[in-house]
Design a protein around this motif. Sequence first.
Motif, mmCIF file in Angstrom:
data_model
loop_
_atom_site.group_PDB
_atom_site.id
_atom_site.type_symbol
_atom_site.label_atom_id
_atom_site.label_comp_id
_atom_site.label_asym_id
_atom_site.label_seq_id
_atom_site.Cartn_x
_atom_site.Cartn_y
_atom_site.Cartn_z
ATOM 1 N N LEU A 333 0.971 -1.147 0.185
ATOM 2 C CA LEU A 333 -0.126 0.121 0.031
ATOM 3 C C LEU A 333 0.917 1.214 0.042
ATOM 4 N N PRO A 334 1.728 1.449 0.606
ATOM 5 C CA PRO A 334 2.619 2.632 0.533
ATOM 6 C C PRO A 334 3.323 2.941 -0.708
ATOM 7 N N ARG A 335 3.199 1.838 -1.663
ATOM 8 C CA ARG A 335 4.011 2.162 -2.943
ATOM 9 C C ARG A 335 2.957 2.830 -3.708
ATOM 10 N N ASP A 336 3.347 3.414 -4.666
ATOM 11 C CA ASP A 336 2.433 4.132 -5.836
ATOM 12 C C ASP A 336 2.336 3.151 -7.063
ATOM 13 N N PRO A 337 0.902 2.788 -7.129
ATOM 14 C CA PRO A 337 0.717 1.910 -8.360
ATOM 15 C C PRO A 337 0.643 2.269 -9.642
ATOM 16 N N LEU A 338 0.791 3.576 -9.851
ATOM 17 C CA LEU A 338 0.557 4.458 -11.206
ATOM 18 C C LEU A 338 1.893 5.126 -11.518
ATOM 19 N N ALA A 339 2.949 4.891 -10.592
ATOM 20 C CA ALA A 339 4.297 5.180 -11.081
ATOM 21 C C ALA A 339 4.967 4.569 -12.028
ATOM 22 N N LEU A 340 5.322 5.477 -13.334
ATOM 23 C CA LEU A 340 5.750 4.627 -14.556
ATOM 24 C C LEU A 340 7.452 4.960 -14.616
ATOM 25 N N ASP A 341 7.936 3.783 -14.982
ATOM 26 C CA ASP A 341 9.620 3.970 -15.171
ATOM 27 C C ASP A 341 9.803 3.323 -16.334
ATOM 28 N N THR A 342 9.927 3.974 -17.325
ATOM 29 C CA THR A 342 10.119 3.182 -18.768
ATOM 30 C C THR A 342 11.436 2.561 -18.856
ATOM 31 N N LEU A 343 12.427 2.887 -17.858
ATOM 32 C CA LEU A 343 13.884 2.030 -17.999
ATOM 33 C C LEU A 343 13.706 0.902 -17.028
ATOM 34 N N ALA A 344 12.687 0.698 -16.531
ATOM 35 C CA ALA A 344 12.453 -0.542 -15.470
ATOM 36 C C ALA A 344 11.321 -1.563 -15.946
ATOM 37 N N ARG A 345 11.346 -1.605 -17.424
ATOM 38 C CA ARG A 345 10.116 -2.358 -17.912
ATOM 39 C C ARG A 345 10.386 -3.687 -17.713
ATOM 40 N N LEU A 346 9.591 -4.614 -17.187
ATOM 41 C CA LEU A 346 9.529 -6.156 -17.281
ATOM 42 C C LEU A 346 10.891 -6.261 -16.449
ATOM 43 N N ARG A 347 11.172 -5.859 -15.445
ATOM 44 C CA ARG A 347 12.164 -6.259 -14.437
ATOM 45 C C ARG A 347 11.974 -7.274 -13.640
ATOM 46 N N ALA A 348 12.896 -8.288 -13.575
ATOM 47 C CA ALA A 348 12.366 -9.433 -12.486
ATOM 48 C C ALA A 348 12.498 -8.946 -11.022
ATOM 49 N N PRO A 349 11.899 -9.917 -10.253
ATOM 50 C CA PRO A 349 11.856 -9.542 -8.812
ATOM 51 C C PRO A 349 13.233 -9.049 -8.023
ATOM 52 N N SER A 350 13.197 -8.052 -7.312
ATOM 53 C CA SER A 350 14.391 -7.516 -6.863
ATOM 54 C C SER A 350 14.046 -6.851 -5.463
ATOM 55 N N VAL A 351 15.156 -6.364 -4.708
ATOM 56 C CA VAL A 351 14.966 -5.670 -3.524
ATOM 57 C C VAL A 351 13.943 -4.547 -3.642
ATOM 58 N N GLU A 352 14.230 -3.781 -4.728
ATOM 59 C CA GLU A 352 13.556 -2.585 -5.070
ATOM 60 C C GLU A 352 12.056 -2.905 -5.449
ATOM 61 N N HIS A 353 12.041 -4.041 -6.331
ATOM 62 C CA HIS A 353 10.456 -4.440 -6.815
ATOM 63 C C HIS A 353 10.462 -5.923 -6.421
ATOM 64 N N PRO A 354 9.896 -6.036 -5.300
ATOM 65 C CA PRO A 354 9.882 -7.541 -4.726
ATOM 66 C C PRO A 354 8.954 -8.430 -5.824
ATOM 67 N N PHE A 355 8.039 -7.913 -6.321
ATOM 68 C CA PHE A 355 7.276 -8.793 -7.505
ATOM 69 C C PHE A 355 7.773 -8.308 -8.813
#
Length: 602
Positions: A333-355
């Motif tokens: 919930l604290p994360r922004d669901p609409l924030a776009l990052d065109t440089l991080a498209r289809l990134r694998a799960p990581s610490v920054e993006h767990p899913f």
Amino acid sequence: MLTAALVGAIGLLPWLSRTDPALTVLKARSAERDPAPETLRAIRGELGLDDGPLALLGRWLGGLLRGDAGTSWVSGAPVLPGLGQAAGVSLLLMCGALVVAAATTAAVCARTLRLGARGRLGARRPGGTLTAVLAALPEFLVASVLASVIAVHLGWLPALGWYGPQWMVLPSLALGLPAGAVLGRMLDDLLPGAFGEPWATAAAARGVPPRTVARQAVRRCVPGLLPNLGLFVVGLTGGSVAVEQIYDIPGLGRLTLHAALAQDLPALQSGTLALVLLAAAAGLLARLTARLLAGPALRDGALQSLHRPRPPAPRALPLLYGGLLAALIGFGLPRDPLALDTLARLRAPSVEHPFGTDALGRDVLARISHGAVTTLGTALAVSAAALIAGLLLGLLPRLSGPLADTLSAVPPVLAGLLVTGVLGSGPWTPAFAVAVVAWTPLAAHTSALLRQERATVHLTATRALGASRWYVLRHELLPAVVPPVVRHALLRLPGVALGLAALGFLGLGAQPPSPEWGLLLAENQPYAERAPWAVLFPAAALALLGALAVTSAGGVRLPGRRGRPPGPAVPPVIQAVPAPRGHPGRPGDLLTPVSASQTDER
């Protein structure tokens, strides 16, 4: 009457939706053609749209009586040959899906059948977690995974087209696995009551082969499942639009969907009429089979109740699944669901993006968490409304039976288009469209259980003692019928959530960038092979919801009757009595169940 009203409503669809049917037909014929006014006037004159919907409906019905369903407004080809070919494909696919569903049902109930046939079922606690996960998986996701893994990566089976028996294996699996999981759970809910009847206890003590006891127990439970089995038949034929789209199958559901989107009224009305006739035939066959299996016992009131007090359900699993779901939602919930990052498209799960991220670089965990509020809230509201309507209408089978048979033939997509045409687009339009058809399996389940419960011996004795109808309904029928129907409704909760999202994906409800769960699955499904996490994590959240719903349903038990203090049930004592002369069985004693009080007297 209901069929005529449905076909008439479909005939009014272009005018109800307040769109120009000529423009819709022109776009369906050629999306690049310029919609000039003279072109639209020519299409209106060609199709007779200026005559109005009633004249068009009258001409179509007149041709139908002569064996002519008209010509397609889009292709110009006769409707009837294409409809017959599509119906044949869908019926063949339905048969394959029913085989898979039967095998899945047998696998779900295997443990209960094995223990019950040997008389060792005891106080088995209701399970069903794996069943819930399987039932919660959307058909289009199962179809996509099977196509990408078995067809593309392994190359074992073909995926696209319809050219022979090999092409029906994967779509049959995609349709049959979720349906078999739901039917298996319903059968597994009835089997303990069948194995607890005196005949099963006596057969196990006598040494009757376990397979025979198991077969008779299944036969005892089948009449209560037949109405829902008929609804599954119709759903597998007309509601398999997503699977037919993925595998490029020219079936009846796909034909009806394309006709609805293009407002091709002759093809749409003919396809809907075929689905309604199939639903009526399936319902009639289910009722006849149920009467054949349990007709004399229903007439004579000689059945035992299958719904007995259930053992306490384990509380650890619902708490575990509920805690996991709450942690998943709270963490994102604290994360922004609409924030776009065109440089991080289809990134694998990581610490920054767990899913991981989706095709636009948005955080998948954030979208799942924020979409949970809308998805779960709306699905719970629709499920509750469907449960209440199913229970109330199921108590009136003469009213709800024909209505359920007719509405079950309407694919959810078509129901959404009709509701949108009448009410217009809005946040609650897909909810109302799903609720219109979601009550039918619950009403069919209620009517089937009510019919069998009314024919039980203890209810006959209760009536003979002078009990009123209100007393019988309140203290005998409702306590026996409501708990299994509630468990059935909870099992369908993930399917309701998917139905809502599917309508949103078609433009009838939630729109991008809404983070609704089903919309996440539909948006990320094209990237399942390249970025499987974008599909697997939303599907895992939906499966977690199904597991939570079903394990929580285990706590829905038959309440204690008045005047009966709670306590362990006293099983009948198997006592040997001399066999009568000329008894065809083996020589010796005949085992009969005797109550504990009779044993004390002797």
